[in-house]
Scaffold this motif. Structure first.
Motif, PDB file in Angstrom:
ATOM      1  N   GLU A   1       0.263 -22.098 -43.103  1.00  0.00           N
ATOM      2  CA  GLU A   1       0.877 -21.179 -42.372  1.00  0.00           C
ATOM      3  C   GLU A   1      -0.077 -20.654 -41.565  1.00  0.00           C
ATOM      4  N   ALA A   2      -1.423 -19.803 -42.446  1.00  0.00           N
ATOM      5  CA  ALA A   2      -2.249 -19.064 -41.618  1.00  0.00           C
ATOM      6  C   ALA A   2      -3.103 -19.951 -40.644  1.00  0.00           C
ATOM      7  N   ASN A   3      -3.420 -20.989 -40.964  1.00  0.00           N
ATOM      8  CA  ASN A   3      -4.153 -22.223 -40.080  1.00  0.00           C
ATOM      9  C   ASN A   3      -3.267 -22.380 -38.687  1.00  0.00           C
ATOM     10  N   VAL A   4      -2.059 -22.479 -38.938  1.00  0.00           N
ATOM     11  CA  VAL A   4      -1.103 -22.719 -37.954  1.00  0.00           C
ATOM     12  C   VAL A   4      -1.011 -21.678 -36.868  1.00  0.00           C
ATOM     13  N   GLY A   5      -1.105 -20.422 -37.414  1.00  0.00           N
ATOM     14  CA  GLY A   5      -0.933 -19.532 -36.663  1.00  0.00           C
ATOM     15  C   GLY A   5      -2.213 -19.287 -35.758  1.00  0.00           C
ATOM     16  N   ARG A   6      -3.223 -19.431 -36.363  1.00  0.00           N
ATOM     17  CA  ARG A   6      -4.578 -19.329 -35.581  1.00  0.00           C
ATOM     18  C   ARG A   6      -4.710 -20.230 -34.552  1.00  0.00           C
ATOM     19  N   PHE A   7      -4.183 -21.773 -34.913  1.00  0.00           N
ATOM     20  CA  PHE A   7      -4.237 -22.588 -34.012  1.00  0.00           C
ATOM     21  C   PHE A   7      -3.268 -22.467 -33.122  1.00  0.00           C
ATOM     22  N   THR A   8      -2.009 -21.878 -33.162  1.00  0.00           N
ATOM     23  CA  THR A   8      -0.966 -21.717 -32.088  1.00  0.00           C
ATOM     24  C   THR A   8      -1.835 -20.510 -31.193  1.00  0.00           C
ATOM     25  N   ALA A   9      -2.392 -19.715 -31.763  1.00  0.00           N
ATOM     26  CA  ALA A   9      -2.895 -18.671 -30.759  1.00  0.00           C
ATOM     27  C   ALA A   9      -3.903 -18.987 -29.919  1.00  0.00           C
ATOM     28  N   MET A  10      -4.833 -20.017 -30.534  1.00  0.00           N
ATOM     29  CA  MET A  10      -5.787 -20.615 -29.555  1.00  0.00           C
ATOM     30  C   MET A  10      -5.351 -21.478 -28.525  1.00  0.00           C
ATOM     31  N   VAL A  11      -4.234 -22.291 -28.916  1.00  0.00           N
ATOM     32  CA  VAL A  11      -3.548 -22.936 -27.825  1.00  0.00           C
ATOM     33  C   VAL A  11      -2.828 -22.063 -26.843  1.00  0.00           C
ATOM     34  N   ARG A  12      -2.363 -21.149 -27.177  1.00  0.00           N
ATOM     35  CA  ARG A  12      -1.756 -20.143 -26.338  1.00  0.00           C
ATOM     36  C   ARG A  12      -2.644 -19.624 -25.489  1.00  0.00           C
ATOM     37  N   GLN A  13      -3.866 -19.333 -25.932  1.00  0.00           N
ATOM     38  CA  GLN A  13      -4.893 -18.430 -25.114  1.00  0.00           C
ATOM     39  C   GLN A  13      -5.310 -19.594 -24.180  1.00  0.00           C
ATOM     40  N   MET A  14      -5.845 -20.914 -24.407  1.00  0.00           N
ATOM     41  CA  MET A  14      -6.065 -21.785 -23.455  1.00  0.00           C
ATOM     42  C   MET A  14      -5.103 -22.457 -22.637  1.00  0.00           C
ATOM     43  N   SER A  15      -3.726 -22.252 -22.571  1.00  0.00           N
ATOM     44  CA  SER A  15      -2.724 -22.717 -22.054  1.00  0.00           C
ATOM     45  C   SER A  15      -2.839 -22.307 -20.541  1.00  0.00           C
ATOM     46  N   ALA A  16      -3.766 -21.090 -20.202  1.00  0.00           N
ATOM     47  CA  ALA A  16      -3.794 -20.512 -18.959  1.00  0.00           C
ATOM     48  C   ALA A  16      -4.510 -21.697 -18.074  1.00  0.00           C
ATOM     49  N   GLU A  17      -5.389 -22.337 -18.624  1.00  0.00           N
ATOM     50  CA  GLU A  17      -6.171 -23.505 -17.623  1.00  0.00           C
ATOM     51  C   GLU A  17      -5.529 -24.903 -17.965  1.00  0.00           C
ATOM     52  N   THR A  18      -4.913 -25.041 -19.150  1.00  0.00           N
ATOM     53  CA  THR A  18      -4.802 -26.618 -19.539  1.00  0.00           C
ATOM     54  C   THR A  18      -3.063 -26.631 -20.130  1.00  0.00           C
TER      55      THR A  18
END
Length: 383
Positions: A320-337
């Motif tokens: 669960e913790a790793n999924v949270g950090r993973f989704t946060a990173m993906v949400r951050q990079m969704s501005a360009e990709t």
């Protein structure tokens, strides 16, 4: 007595009327006080509603200003995305052109090497023919080949007659000993000499072409190594940042390794999750390997963004913790990709702005469903 009784009755009636009038007056005063209090309450409500109206008008203007700002940011982001896509297309075209030029240069070098080999074989053949002619001249004429080219009229004019006769007889004996003479020998020698000169020139041109091609390949290799080094350093820096963000600490980096039997270099991934020692990424657990791979992928995307990225069940081995950090990173990079994730994880679905799935409302009947997560609460409120 009758008059007194009537007077008492009138007095009682008057007192009753007075009490009724007093009660009515009291009720009127109470109603007046209640009406005044109600009026004050309504006045306060009117004042509050007016203030609320002003506040709502200010909020509306601020919301409209933020909306216009978001629209401008969206337009700027779209223009920046278009510029990045154009730059990416140009870079890919330049890389393809460079690869094509390198391939053509290598083919030209191979052709030049082949021509050089043929020229060296032809030159060796001509040298062998020239040595054969010189040896034939020594064996059959008893002199060197260069002596046949030198004029002997002046030397013969100064010799005495007896010596000339002896020389003539000696020449006749040599001529007789020669037997059949190839009258085309000099012409063949000239042709062989011309062929030798031509092949020597061709050999020099081929050597110059090989040198130029080798220089071009060396320049291409130098530029390629420089570009690779720049990309490697940038991706390594991005990898260190994404590794710490996904693992919540620790350290990870890339390093170059020498390959056996050549000048090529490989890339090693070194990872140290929080609470563990530094080790090769191949020795990590399944979830840690998935996080390391995602960190490297996102680091490459930071260096050279792509319009979209498809991820298939990458969060399956994560907690669960790793999924949270993973989704946060993906949400951050969704501005360009734009990320398209195939997943069964609820945490990942909660982070997605849009969901596409398949449901089975009835047995054996599937139906495609799409949900705009940001629009769903507003639509539910409106309905």
């Amino acid at each position: 007595a009758a008059a007194r009784s009537a007077a008492e009755a009138d007095q009682a009636r008057a007192e009753e009327q007075a009490r009724a009038a007093g009660a009515t007056l009291t009720r009127g005063r109470q109603q007046q006080a209640e009406m005044a209090a109600r009026r004050e309450q309504l006045q306060r409500e009117v004042t509050a509603l007016a203030a609320r109206q002003v506040e709502l008008a200010e909020s509306k203007r601020a919301a409209e200003a933020r909306l216009e700002e978001r629209r401008q940011q969206l337009a700027s982001a779209a223009a920046a995305q278009a510029g990045l896509e154009t730059a990416l297309t140009e870079a890919r075209a330049a890389a393809a052109a460079g690869e094509a030029a390198l391939h053509a240069a290598r083919e030209a070098l191979e052709a030049v090497r082949q021509r050089l080999g043929e020229a060296e074989v032809a030159l060796a053949r001509c040298q062998s023919d020239a040595e054969h002619l010189a040896q034939t001249c020594r064996d059959e004429l008893g002199c060197e080949l260069q002596a046949l080219e030198a004029p002997a009229e002046e030397a013969a004019a100064e010799m005495p007659l007896t010596e000339l006769e002896a020389a003539t007889r000696a020449l006749r004996q040599k001529i007789d000993s020669l037997g059949p003479v190839n009258m085309m020998a000099l012409e063949e020698h000239d042709e062989a000499l011309q062929r030798h000169t031509f092949l020597d020139t061709q050999r020099k041109d081929l050597l110059d072409s090989i040198a130029d091609t080798a220089k071009a390949i060396q320049e291409m290799d130098t530029i390629s190594r420089q570009k690779f080094q720049e990309a490697f350093e940038a991706i390594n820096q991005n990898f260190q940042e994404t590794f710490k963000a996904l693992f919540g600490g620790g350290q990870g980096f890339l390093r170059l390794s020498e390959m056996e039997g050549g000048n090529d270099q490989g890339v090693d991934i070194v990872a140290q999750p929080p609470g563990k020692k530094l080790q090769n990424a191949l020795l990590l657990s399944g979830g840690e390997k998935a996080l390391v791979a995602m960190a490297l992928l996102l680091a490459i995307f930071r260096y050279q963004p792509s319009p979209f990225c498809l991820l298939d069940e990458v969060d399956a081995p994560l907690d669960e913790a790793n999924v949270g950090r993973f989704t946060a990173m993906v949400r951050q990079m969704s501005a360009e990709t734009q990320f398209i994730i195939i997943t069964h994880n609820k945490r990942t679905m909660e982070a997605a702005p849009t969901l596409y799935g398949v449901t089975m409302p009835q047995a054996g009947i599937s139906r495609l469903v799409s949900v705009m997560v940001e629009e769903a609460p507003r639509q539910a409120a409106a309905s």
